[in-house]
Design an enzyme around this catalytic site. Structure first.
Site, PDB file in Angstrom:
ATOM      1  N   HIS A 216       0.802  -1.203   0.000  1.00  0.00           N
ATOM      2  CA  HIS A 216       0.000   0.000   0.000  1.00  0.00           C
ATOM      3  C   HIS A 216       0.840   1.259   0.000  1.00  0.00           C
ATOM      4  CE1 HIS A 216      -4.292  -1.512   0.626  1.00  0.00           C
ATOM      5  NE2 HIS A 216      -3.543  -2.493   0.178  1.00  0.00           N
ATOM      6  N   SER A 220      -0.082  -1.212  -6.360  1.00  0.00           N
ATOM      7  CA  SER A 220       0.068  -2.454  -7.097  1.00  0.00           C
ATOM      8  C   SER A 220       0.765  -2.221  -8.425  1.00  0.00           C
ATOM      9  CB  SER A 220      -1.304  -3.062  -7.377  1.00  0.00           C
ATOM     10  OG  SER A 220      -1.963  -3.360  -6.183  1.00  0.00           O
ATOM     11  N   LYS A 244     -14.326  -8.474  -8.107  1.00  0.00           N
ATOM     12  CA  LYS A 244     -13.511  -9.373  -8.935  1.00  0.00           C
ATOM     13  C   LYS A 244     -12.806 -10.407  -8.043  1.00  0.00           C
ATOM     14  CE  LYS A 244     -10.254  -9.407 -12.755  1.00  0.00           C
ATOM     15  NZ  LYS A 244      -9.923  -8.713 -13.994  1.00  0.00           N
ATOM     16  N   ASP A 245     -12.282  -9.960  -6.903  1.00  0.00           N
ATOM     17  CA  ASP A 245     -11.616 -10.888  -5.989  1.00  0.00           C
ATOM     18  C   ASP A 245     -12.601 -11.940  -5.473  1.00  0.00           C
ATOM     19  OD1 ASP A 245      -9.121  -9.851  -6.212  1.00  0.00           O
ATOM     20  OD2 ASP A 245      -9.109  -8.764  -4.308  1.00  0.00           O
ATOM     21  N   GLU A 288       5.784 -33.956   0.050  1.00  0.00           N
ATOM     22  CA  GLU A 288       4.554 -33.443  -0.521  1.00  0.00           C
ATOM     23  C   GLU A 288       4.855 -32.794  -1.871  1.00  0.00           C
ATOM     24  OE1 GLU A 288       2.098 -34.827   1.156  1.00  0.00           O
ATOM     25  OE2 GLU A 288       1.096 -33.023   1.877  1.00  0.00           O
TER      26      GLU A 288
HETATM   27  C1  HEM Z   1       0.325 -21.697   7.267  1.00  0.00           C
HETATM   28  C2  HEM Z   1      -0.665 -22.391   7.658  1.00  0.00           C
HETATM   29  C3  HEM Z   1      -0.622 -23.905   7.824  1.00  0.00           C
HETATM   30  C4  HEM Z   1      -0.149 -24.873   6.966  1.00  0.00           C
HETATM   31  C5  HEM Z   1       0.489 -24.657   5.586  1.00  0.00           C
HETATM   32  C6  HEM Z   1      -0.382 -26.159   7.603  1.00  0.00           C
HETATM   33  C7  HEM Z   1      -0.047 -27.388   7.046  1.00  0.00           C
HETATM   34  C8  HEM Z   1      -0.322 -28.629   7.605  1.00  0.00           C
HETATM   35  C9  HEM Z   1      -0.126 -29.903   6.975  1.00  0.00           C
HETATM   36  C10 HEM Z   1       0.466 -30.120   5.573  1.00  0.00           C
HETATM   37  C11 HEM Z   1      -0.547 -30.872   7.836  1.00  0.00           C
HETATM   38  C12 HEM Z   1      -0.575 -32.379   7.596  1.00  0.00           C
HETATM   39  C13 HEM Z   1      -1.977 -32.817   7.189  1.00  0.00           C
HETATM   40  C14 HEM Z   1      -2.055 -34.298   7.103  1.00  0.00           C
HETATM   41  O1  HEM Z   1      -1.404 -34.862   6.228  1.00  0.00           O
HETATM   42  O2  HEM Z   1      -2.753 -34.893   7.926  1.00  0.00           O
HETATM   43  C15 HEM Z   1      -0.988 -30.236   9.044  1.00  0.00           C
HETATM   44  C16 HEM Z   1      -1.470 -30.889  10.160  1.00  0.00           C
HETATM   45  C17 HEM Z   1      -1.886 -30.280  11.322  1.00  0.00           C
HETATM   46  N1  HEM Z   1      -1.966 -28.905  11.542  1.00  0.00           N
HETATM   47 FE1  HEM Z   1      -1.482 -27.452  10.190  1.00  0.00          FE
HETATM   48  N2  HEM Z   1      -0.968 -25.947   8.828  1.00  0.00           N
HETATM   49  C18 HEM Z   1      -1.141 -24.601   9.007  1.00  0.00           C
HETATM   50  C19 HEM Z   1      -1.698 -23.988  10.107  1.00  0.00           C
HETATM   51  C20 HEM Z   1      -2.055 -24.632  11.296  1.00  0.00           C
HETATM   52  C21 HEM Z   1      -2.486 -23.971  12.509  1.00  0.00           C
HETATM   53  C22 HEM Z   1      -2.591 -22.463  12.713  1.00  0.00           C
HETATM   54  C23 HEM Z   1      -2.754 -24.930  13.423  1.00  0.00           C
HETATM   55  C24 HEM Z   1      -3.228 -24.657  14.856  1.00  0.00           C
HETATM   56  C25 HEM Z   1      -2.772 -25.251  15.834  1.00  0.00           C
HETATM   57  C26 HEM Z   1      -2.508 -26.227  12.803  1.00  0.00           C
HETATM   58  C27 HEM Z   1      -2.694 -27.478  13.404  1.00  0.00           C
HETATM   59  C28 HEM Z   1      -2.456 -28.712  12.806  1.00  0.00           C
HETATM   60  C29 HEM Z   1      -2.688 -30.001  13.445  1.00  0.00           C
HETATM   61  C30 HEM Z   1      -3.236 -30.240  14.866  1.00  0.00           C
HETATM   62  C31 HEM Z   1      -2.334 -30.983  12.514  1.00  0.00           C
HETATM   63  C32 HEM Z   1      -2.380 -32.515  12.717  1.00  0.00           C
HETATM   64  C33 HEM Z   1      -3.682 -33.109  12.318  1.00  0.00           C
HETATM   65  C34 HEM Z   1      -3.650 -33.638  10.913  1.00  0.00           C
HETATM   66  O3  HEM Z   1      -2.639 -34.239  10.521  1.00  0.00           O
HETATM   67  O4  HEM Z   1      -4.626 -33.468  10.205  1.00  0.00           O
HETATM   68  N3  HEM Z   1      -2.075 -25.996  11.515  1.00  0.00           N
HETATM   69  N4  HEM Z   1      -0.848 -28.851   8.886  1.00  0.00           N
END
Ligand code: HEM
Ligand code: FES
Lengths: 424, 184
Positions: A216, A220, A244-245, A288
């Site tokens: 900002h 852009s 648009k967004d 991945e």
């Molecule tokens: C930038 C944002 C985030 C990304 C890119 C991300 C990415 C991921 C990925 C790739 C997995 C593995 C999923 C699977 O294969 O099961 C995962 C699991 C998990 N994430 Fe995140 N996450 C994000 C934000 C968060 C936040 C803010 C929390 C809050 C605590 C969180 C909690 C969890 C938990 C508890 C799991 C394990 C459960 C599962 O495997 O489904 N994540 N996350």
């Protein structure tokens, strides 16, 4: 932020708040009347889409964390329990799991947009660098998240990636022990990864805030790559770009929802539904999909680099691979100083456009190389050799082609203004 | 400001004042203070005392027949123990050490030729090589094969081909009797 003279609001409640904390003035200035180039195409939707994905990940993640147990004996089962017993648990987990992929899709397209239209160039260097920081943080977050369900790919992915640090001379082994909190990937590792996985998205929010702030200040970029000059070149952000967004976002969400409901495991790896076993490595470890091009660059270096005709190795194959992988991202940080061509948009730089499109194809090809086994062959040629060539092009594009084009590419004539570029 | 302070020069050099000295010492103390707070925080991530306390494992070797292998856990890692046959020992000793990428004789790697004890972790990026069972791939040198990026180890656990930089590690161990060892 918005201090100084302020326009009064008609609504008395809003006026009462705004005269104490001018948040409505700020919102109106930055998202209401904010002058935005009028020639945006749909590539400009992906910033807002990435923002939506970040919020989606945080909301679904926090809910998952309420049913998840970060302990090697319970983690896998707690995720299975989320899938089977927790109300809508399967939905929330699939939203989170596929959300990571779609977050990366949005960010990759967003980054391609910046490359194609030269959005990293003066005066937007800091804006671009903050973007690269976000990308790095995202990769770290996704890597640690993938460890949490404690399946076979979680465990072995964590093992291979943390072991990368052992390539660092002298201190490598100590760093790896420090990362693990033990002598292998184990309970202390899982615990700290959970703590960091929870923390990092909020760090991303902070950097996104700086990123948008920088945006900002400079305003852009746009498909023509020239700055707006008069009022004729811009539109107020609302309602034109809010609409648009929103439209683009809905299309994106539709595709995302298709995966969540009809192909939730398509982007994942079946081995991660086998509980982690420290004694058995899966025959084929792959990260991945969004890490595959970088993984290919890691594996491209299969030879030691040393002093010729002696036994002395300066850089072992392992260290060479690690440097190549991290270097590929380090290059992005200095991109504004590698491409110093005065024309921004690839529209008016036919040579740059060609090399950039080859770069994209090459990057996708690197992803394919990363997805294959280490000893895969294409006819008589080892795939790893092609991977090495593709890595060469990746580096060559930044270190040779861009500086060279900056000097010698003539480019087409720029339109006099955004307004006129839209007319013809 | 600086023009008004008439602090005496701390030494003969131009432009260095008492204020510079105070700022530098304050800065230095601040840095040392910050580092001494940071260290315990970082060090808390290193292996805890109970993790370190589990660090030895005892193994009874008596059930193993010639040619058999077992895998035991030590510090959360697999340890390979192979009771090598005469042929395997011969192959391991029949090698031109100078031609190896990590030069070690077989004699340096075993306490008793029959018993080969190794940390079963590929020195490349940490996968567990296959070859503990005779039905698993053992690579081109009859020892172990790492499927992750294709490293081949020989019957002494030395790296012969592939990206791994080092031989499979030999852990510290002692024979507590003829048929038992303590690792760690
Ligand atoms: C930038 C944002 C985030 C990304 C890119 C991300 C990415 C991921 C990925 C790739 C997995 C593995 C999923 C699977 O294969 O099961 C995962 C699991 C998990 N994430 Fe995140 N996450 C994000 C934000 C968060 C936040 C803010 C929390 C809050 C605590 C969180 C909690 C969890 C938990 C508890 C799991 C394990 C459960 C599962 O495997 O489904 N994540 N996350
Ligand atoms: S981990 Fe064994 S070859 Fe890479």
């Amino acid at each position: 932020m918005a201090s100084g003279p302020r326009e009064k609001f008609d609504n008395p409640t809003i006026e009462w708040i705004d005269s104490r904390l001018p948040i409505f003035t700020m919102l109106n200035k930055e998202y209401g009347v904010f002058p935005t180039p009028k020639n945006f195409n749909y590539f400009w939707n992906f910033g807002a889409i990435a923002m939506f994905m970040l919020i989606t990940m945080i909301v679904s993640g926090i809910i998952l964390a309420m049913s998840y147990t970060a302990h090697v004996d319970y983690a896998f089962d707690s995720v299975e329990r989320i899938m089977r017993d927790v109300n809508s648990g399967w939905l929330i987990r699939y939203i989170h799991m596929n959300g990571a992929s779609f977050f990366f899709i949005a960010v990759f397209i967003h980054m391609f947009r910046s490359l194609y239209y030269g959005s990293y160039k003066q005066p937007r260097e800091i804006l671009w660098i903050l973007g690269v920081v976000i990308f790095l943080l995202m990769m770290a977050t996704a890597f640690m998240g993938y460890v949490l369900p404690w399946g076979q790919m979680s465990y072995w992915g964590a093992t291979v990636i943390t072991n990368l640090f052992s390539a660092i001379p002298f201190v490598g082994e100590s760093i790896v022990t420090l990362l693990w909190g033990g002598f292998s990937v184990d309970n202390p590792t899982l615990n700290r990864f959970f703590a960091l996985h929870y923390l990092m998205p909020f760090l991303i929010c902070a950097v996104v805030f700086l990123h948008v702030w920088a945006l900002h200040v400079t305003g852009s970029n746009n498909p023509a790559g020239i700055e707006p000059k008069t009022k004729k070149d811009t539109l107020p952000f609302h309602p034109y770009y809010t609409m648009k967004d929103t439209f683009g976002l809905l299309v994106f969400i539709t595709i995302y929802a298709f995966f969540v409901f009809y192909a939730p495991d398509y982007l994942g790896h079946p081995d991660n539904y086998i509980p982690a076993d420290p004694l058995v490595t899966p025959a084929h470890i792959v990260p991945e999909w969004y890490f595959l091009p970088f993984y290919a660059m890691l594996r491209a270096i299969t030879f030691d680099i040393g002093i010729p005709f002696t036994d002395i190795t300066i850089i072992s194959a392992k260290l060479g691979g690690v440097i190549t992988m991290f270097g590929s991202i380090a290059l992005l940080f200095v991109l504004p100083w590698l491409d110093t061509h005065p024309i921004r948009s690839a529209r008016y730089r036919p040579l740059f456009k060609t090399f950039l499109l080859i770069f994209v194809v090459n990057f996708v090809f690197l992803g394919y190389v990363g997805s294959q086994g280490a000893d895969a062959m294409v006819g008589p040629i080892p795939l790893s050799l092609l991977g090495l060539l593709a890595t060469g092009y990746y580096y060559g594009f930044f270190l040779a082609i861009l500086p060279w084009l900056s000097k010698f590419e003539k480019g087409r004539d720029l339109p006099p203004s955004i307004h006129e570029s839209v007319l013809d | 400001m600086a023009t008004k302070t008439k602090t005496p020069k701390s030494n003969g050099k131009k432009g260095e004042t008492r204020r510079d000295f105070l700022q530098l010492t304050a800065g230095a103390f601040g840095a040392v203070g910050a580092a001494s707070v940071a260290w315990p925080l970082i060090n808390s991530l290193n292996p805890a005392k109970d993790t370190l306390a589990l660090a030895t494992t005892e193994v009874d070797l008596s059930p193993l027949l010639v040619g058999q292998s077992i895998t035991v856990m030590w510090r959360g890692k697999p340890v390979f123990i192979r009771r090598r046959s005469e042929k395997e020992i011969e192959e391991a000793r029949d090698v031109d050490v100078a031609a190896l990428s990590d030069k070690q004789t077989d004699e340096d790697r075993v306490q008793k030729p029959e018993w080969l004890v190794l940390v079963g972790i590929c020195t490349h990026l940490g996968c567990v090589p296959t070859g503990q069972k005779s039905t698993e791939p053992r690579g081109e040198y009859g020892g172990w094969f790492c499927p992750c990026h294709g490293s081949h180890y020989d019957t002494s656990g030395r790296i012969r081909k592939g990206p791994a930089p080092k031989n499979l590690a030999v852990p510290d161990y002692v024979f507590t009797s003829d048929t038992a060892i303590k690792i760690g």
